[in-house]
Design an enzyme around this catalytic site. Structure first.
Site, PDB file in Angstrom:
ATOM      1  N   LYS A 185      -1.050  -6.318  -8.106  1.00 56.65           N
ATOM      2  CA  LYS A 185      -1.363  -7.514  -7.318  1.00 56.65           C
ATOM      3  C   LYS A 185      -2.797  -7.967  -7.625  1.00 56.65           C
ATOM      4  O   LYS A 185      -3.079  -9.145  -7.745  1.00 56.65           O
ATOM      5  CB  LYS A 185      -1.196  -7.170  -5.848  1.00 56.65           C
ATOM      6  CG  LYS A 185      -1.999  -7.996  -4.892  1.00 56.65           C
ATOM      7  CD  LYS A 185      -1.145  -9.030  -4.261  1.00 56.65           C
ATOM      8  CE  LYS A 185      -1.882 -10.048  -3.437  1.00 56.65           C
ATOM      9  NZ  LYS A 185      -3.105  -9.643  -2.835  1.00 56.65           N
ATOM     10  N   HIS A 217       0.841  -1.207   0.000  1.00 58.35           N
ATOM     11  CA  HIS A 217       0.000   0.000   0.000  1.00 58.35           C
ATOM     12  C   HIS A 217       0.877   1.259   0.000  1.00 58.35           C
ATOM     13  O   HIS A 217       0.599   2.216  -0.722  1.00 58.35           O
ATOM     14  CB  HIS A 217      -0.883   0.042   1.242  1.00 58.35           C
ATOM     15  CG  HIS A 217      -1.874  -1.081   1.362  1.00 58.35           C
ATOM     16  ND1 HIS A 217      -1.750  -2.070   2.297  1.00 58.35           N
ATOM     17  CD2 HIS A 217      -3.000  -1.361   0.664  1.00 58.35           C
ATOM     18  CE1 HIS A 217      -2.764  -2.918   2.191  1.00 58.35           C
ATOM     19  NE2 HIS A 217      -3.538  -2.519   1.198  1.00 58.35           N
ATOM     20  N   ARG A 270      -4.063 -10.081   4.130  1.00 62.57           N
ATOM     21  CA  ARG A 270      -4.465 -11.423   4.559  1.00 62.57           C
ATOM     22  C   ARG A 270      -3.285 -12.253   5.068  1.00 62.57           C
ATOM     23  O   ARG A 270      -3.495 -13.222   5.785  1.00 62.57           O
ATOM     24  CB  ARG A 270      -5.131 -12.171   3.401  1.00 62.57           C
ATOM     25  CG  ARG A 270      -6.494 -11.635   3.048  1.00 62.57           C
ATOM     26  CD  ARG A 270      -7.227 -12.594   2.136  1.00 62.57           C
ATOM     27  NE  ARG A 270      -8.633 -12.286   2.102  1.00 62.57           N
ATOM     28  CZ  ARG A 270      -9.209 -11.505   1.205  1.00 62.57           C
ATOM     29  NH1 ARG A 270      -8.487 -10.961   0.253  1.00 62.57           N
ATOM     30  NH2 ARG A 270     -10.503 -11.255   1.251  1.00 62.57           N
TER      31      ARG A 270
END
Ligand code: AMP
Length: 294
Positions: free
Chosen positions: A164, A37, A202
């Site tokens: 991604k 990010h 995750r």
């Protein structure tokens, strides 16, 4: 860094920026931030006067309510990371700020809500029917719904997305084009952990051992890529499937080699200008995706 929770307050702030003729870069996220990010923030800072990051765990893009509940939420740590990275505004709205009760009810009833097109024709063609679209019904409609809402609130000049989520990028590009939104979509490369595992919020849900062994995913993709010039696509697929079978932790969902533009499966690399290999799998209860350009 300014932290804003309400749409009105954000719009007031953005108006001030626009009066100062500042260009605005936007990075939408669901939080639990990592270096992937932050790389989007860094790219936005290089190209725009001001960077707005949103953190919103979007309920309409989850088809598995368990997955939505388990999605990590670490807003305070995220805010610190964004501040350190030089982000100007963090927009972190509550669900009721973004969605009406009616919209949430449609989601509960699993009715696909297309009101976000505001009457315009948006046709994703086959983009939302393959791979993630096939595995997660309604997922891309929810993504387009929330990103279109956020784009209409922020009205950025540029918005930054990671490769991604390769299929998501194609969906967003198509949406922006068909809704005629004057926003440039900037694609940013995949940031990986030391062992090659694509960074993902995750990954936090993997055990230490699982996370270590998950490096095998990218290792296999990279090996497959090396074989591409003298191996047929059918053989490349067999190779990856066989490799992954040797790792007992991994449960493969799909491995596809597709045209990077249309995302349609191809049977020969000559069929596409550029091709992408996409993979989805589960390690325990954690679903991971990755891809590699060929
Ligand atoms: P998410 O918070 O998972 O919705 O992701 C927000 C944005 O960050 C999306 O544009 C993702 O594609 C991007 N992103 C997530 N992980 C990575 C990564 N490992 N490398 C680059 N971009 C990423």
């Amino acid at each position: 860094m300014i932290i804003i929770n309400s749409i009105q307050q954000l719009k007031d702030q953005l108006l001030l920026f626009r009066k100062q003729k500042k260009s605005i870069g936007f990075v939408p996220t669901m939080g639990a931030l990592h270096q992937g990010h932050l790389s989007l923030i860094e790219n936005a800072l290089k190209e725009c006067d001001l960077v707005i990051c949103s953190i919103f765990v979007n309920p309409t893009q989850f088809n598995d309510l368990n997955d939505l509940d388990k999605y990590p939420r670490t807003i305070e740590k995220d805010a610190q990371m964004l501040k350190k990275a030089g982000c100007d505004v963090l927009f972190a709205p509550e669900v009721n700020e973004i969605y009406t009760e009616q919209e949430l009810e449609l989601k509960r009833q699993k009715v696909e809500d297309t009101s976000w097109t505001e009457g315009k024709q948006v046709d994703f063609g086959s983009l939302d029917k393959v791979m993630e679209g096939a595995q997660r019904p309604g997922h891309f409609n929810g993504v387009a719904q929330v990103v279109s809402k956020l784009f209409r609130i922020v009205e950025p000049q540029k918005a930054y997305f990671g490769q991604k989520d390769f299929q998501q990028l194609a969906i967003i590009r198509t949406m922006v084009k068909q809704l005629e939104m004057p926003i440039e979509i900037v694609a940013c490369p995949i940031i990986r952990e030391e062992n090659g595992l694509a960074m993902s919020s995750r990954n936090e849900r993997l055990t230490k051992e699982e996370r270590k062994r998950a490096g095998f995913i990218f290792e296999t993709l990279a090996k497959m890529k090396k074989l591409k010039n003298n191996t047929s696509i059918a053989e490349l697929k067999t190779f990856v499937e066989a490799q992954l079978k040797t790792e007992s932790l991994i449960k493969l969902e799909y491995f596809e080699i597709a045209d990077a533009e249309t995302l349609q499966s191809i049977s020969d690399l000559e069929q596409a200008k550029s091709a992408v290999a996409c993979i989805a799998l589960k390690i325990g209860e954690v679903r991971l995706i990755d891809n590699i350009l060929l």
